[in-house]
Scaffold this motif. Structure first.
Motif, short mmCIF file in Angstrom:
data_model
loop_
_atom_site.label_atom_id
_atom_site.label_comp_id
_atom_site.label_asym_id
_atom_site.label_seq_id
_atom_site.Cartn_x
_atom_site.Cartn_y
_atom_site.Cartn_z
N PHE A 158 74.60 160.66 14.53
CA PHE A 158 74.64 160.95 15.96
C PHE A 158 76.03 161.16 16.55
N TYR A 159 77.07 160.78 15.86
CA TYR A 159 78.41 160.86 16.43
C TYR A 159 79.28 161.92 15.76
N ASN A 160 78.76 162.62 14.79
CA ASN A 160 79.61 163.51 13.99
C ASN A 160 79.11 164.95 13.93
N SER A 167 83.74 156.04 20.25
CA SER A 167 83.16 157.15 19.49
C SER A 167 82.27 158.01 20.37
N ALA A 168 81.61 157.38 21.35
CA ALA A 168 80.79 158.15 22.30
C ALA A 168 81.67 159.11 23.10
N ALA A 215 89.84 168.97 18.45
CA ALA A 215 90.06 168.06 17.33
C ALA A 215 90.92 166.91 17.84
N ILE A 216 90.81 165.77 17.21
CA ILE A 216 91.55 164.59 17.67
C ILE A 216 92.61 164.23 16.65
N ASN A 236 84.54 161.19 13.15
CA ASN A 236 84.45 160.18 14.18
C ASN A 236 83.84 158.90 13.59
N PRO A 237 84.54 157.76 13.55
CA PRO A 237 85.68 157.36 14.39
C PRO A 237 87.04 157.35 13.69
N THR A 238 87.10 157.73 12.41
CA THR A 238 88.38 157.58 11.70
C THR A 238 89.47 158.48 12.29
N ASN A 239 89.07 159.59 12.94
CA ASN A 239 90.09 160.49 13.50
C ASN A 239 90.91 159.79 14.58
N TYR A 240 90.22 159.15 15.54
CA TYR A 240 90.99 158.53 16.62
C TYR A 240 91.60 157.19 16.20
N ILE A 241 90.96 156.49 15.25
CA ILE A 241 91.55 155.24 14.75
C ILE A 241 92.90 155.54 14.09
N TYR A 242 92.92 156.57 13.24
CA TYR A 242 94.17 156.94 12.57
C TYR A 242 95.19 157.44 13.58
N ALA A 243 94.74 158.29 14.53
CA ALA A 243 95.67 158.88 15.49
C ALA A 243 96.26 157.82 16.42
#
Length: 555
Positions: A28-30, A87-88, A100-101, A194-201
């Motif tokens: 649902f989040y990707n 993530s939402a 992209a994040i 999502n969510p590794t993109n924003y966690i890493y960033a």
């Protein structure tokens, strides 16, 4: 040990809760991840389906691995709640705007102002937060969870982590020839996961900020040898240079560059110099603005360098020029901190502000009084609001809404292509009108000053091409729409002649393909005749055109 029982929710283990949440993240989040992946996988038929299945297992195992690391009683539910809510929001922006994040996007989030943030607020965002953020969080907190005793729980976590690593290895090994090129071009996929993109960033951005903080923001001086030439400092007719920093204008929507619509009717009437092949330093204001005023070229520029080194404006001020920065945008991103600067008050009286937003003409109010008080050579920087999205309809007056119908919402994906292009082109039309007003002001002062204007946009904008909206895409994969920017110059009657610059030579650079924000620092030094060891003639647009020029210029 377990939490209290619930009448409505069965008791489950922490491992099962993590597996269910990981499955939800995959399903649902990707959507943006699956869309990006579909464009990268060359397989067909059964093998394509099998690979997508393996990738789902890969993601699920990877998410499970990460969540297992925090699967302790005090941490698990708060961590999962935070991930659900963040993530939402991430899913909303990626799905709605095709963004992209990465670290630059996170920097934009942290450095945005309330007005820009409010422009992105919508009912659809609330729906995402409620359905994918609040609802899962409520379910997580209402579900009783069994936690094993410490040592048994620790062993269980180790086994789960090993199983996740094995699952990832098996999935990658089964389709290695497909996975390898995908992750080799990581920006095309990992910025969507999502969510590794924003966690890493966020982690990377935090390290950058911490590094700058540890340096205690000691700003290194540059150009300490900067001086105006004897001719520049002693001439009776001083230089007045207006640098208009544009916002979100893409070059291919300027009729000066061949766009079919007449979006530059005012500039077309004036004796301007237009450059068709200029590229930006970044795809967001937070990068491009400090970069274009930096001594560092794009390839060597970093956010840390931008914040820990002085800028072009510091060098010009040190050389004795009067410098001022007037802002109708978010802010100068650190570029103007050591020179006089002023934000245009949104509640100022007059026809250009409504209390929350100002048209760019507000930058010109009372500017003549400032010019009348100048005694030195001067540079005035006008940081325009330009074509800032997604509320394009707020960037121009009703009198310039010539292209209709327009997109009148921040939900750009709900507008037709024609409506979106129409409203965006109206912003370009207003930029054209605003620049003509700047030139009109300079003409009024041309008897007293050697006047000149440079306009260049900070970056471009995506208007739904390939499902992408707005800007701030990672530079490596950014479309031309976000990096190809307009650049226009205008000169008073005596300016070029007094500088010994051949106007015809300068006009011959119209279509040069290697012009970019990298040229700004050195070209402004050259035009204003400021001498410093920082100056690189090869990056000065004017340098090769100096000689025995005749005194010709703008009308």
């Amino acid at each position: 040990m377990s939490e209290g029982k619930s009448r409505f929710f069965p008791t489950i283990s922490s491992t099962r809760l993590i597996l269910l949440f990981s499955l939800a993240l995959v399903l649902f989040y990707n959507f943006a991840t699956w869309k990006a992946l579909a464009g990268l996988v060359p397989l067909q038929g059964f093998y394509r389906l099998a690979f997508f299945g393996s990738f789902a297992v890969f993601l699920g195992a990877f998410f499970t691995l990460l969540l297992t690391l925090v699967s302790f009683r005090p941490l698990l539910k708060p961590a999962m709640t935070l991930v659900a809510l963040c993530s939402a929001a991430a899913a909303y922006f990626m799905n709605s705007y095709g963004i992209a994040i990465d670290t630059v996007m996170v920097q934009n989030v942290f450095e945005t102002n309330p007005g820009e943030a409010a422009a992105l607020f919508s009912g659809k965002l609330i729906a995402y937060l409620l359905l994918l953020g609040v609802l899962p969080s409520v379910l997580i907190w209402c579900t009783p969870v069994v936690y094993k005793p410490f040592f048994r729980g620790l062993l269980n976590k180790v086994l789960v982590l090993v199983a996740c690593v094995v699952a990832v290895a098996v999935m990658v090994g089964s389709f290695y020839s497909t996975y390898a090129p995908i992750f080799r071009e990581e920006a095309k996929l990992t910025h969507f996961i999502n969510p590794t993109n924003y966690i890493y960033a966020v982690t990377k951005y935090g390290k950058q900020r911490l590094g700058i903080k540890k340096a205690e923001l000691v700003v290194q001086k540059i150009g300490e040898d900067a001086v105006q030439s004897a001719a520049a400092s002693q001439k009776a007719k001083k230089s007045l240079f207006v640098f208009v920093v544009g916002e979100t204008a893409r070059a291919d929507h300027f009729s000066l560059n061949g766009y079919a619509r007449d979006t530059n009717p005012e500039l077309a009437k004036l004796d301007i110099l237009n450059f068709t092949q200029v590229h930006s330093c970044g795809t967001s204001t937070a990068v491009s603005v400090p970069c274009m005023f930096s001594k560092f070229p794009r390839e060597d520029y970093s956010d840390k360098k931008g914040k820990t080194y002085e800028s072009l404006l510091d060098v010009l001020q040190r050389a004795g020029l009067s410098v001022i920065w007037l802002d109708n945008n978010s802010d100068c991103k650190g570029t103007c901190l050591r020179v006089p600067h002023k934000d245009i008050p949104k509640n100022q009286p007059g026809p250009f502000c409504n209390g929350s937003n100002c048209l760019d003409e507000a930058l010109l109010q009372n500017l003549q009084a400032y010019i009348d008080g100048l005694k030195d050579n001067a540079i005035i920087v006008l940081h325009a609001d330009g074509s800032h999205g997604p509320e394009y309809y707020d960037r121009y007056p009703a009198s310039l809404e010539r292209f209709k119908p327009v997109c009148h919402t921040n939900q750009l994906g709900s507008c037709s292509k024609d409506e979106l292009v129409n409203v965006y082109d109206n912003t370009i039309l207003y930029t054209d009108f605003f620049l003509s007003k700047v030139i009109e002001l300079l003409k009024h002062n041309s008897d007293k000053y050697d006047t000149s204007m440079l306009y260049v946009s900070d970056h471009g904008e995506s208007l739904g091409e390939n499902g992408m909206y707005l800007h701030a895409a990672p530079y490596a994969i950014a479309p031309e729409a976000q990096t190809h920017v307009p650049m226009v110059m205008w000169f008073g009657p005596s300016t070029l002649g007094n500088q010994g610059i051949d106007r015809n030579c300068l006009a011959g650079k119209r279509d040069e393909a290697d012009l970019s924000h990298d040229n700004v620092f050195h070209s402004v030094l050259g035009l204003l005749d400021v001498h410093t060891s920082l100056y690189q003639p090869a990056l000065d647009i004017f340098h090769s055109c100096r000689g025995n020029a005749v005194a010709t210029g703008g009308n």
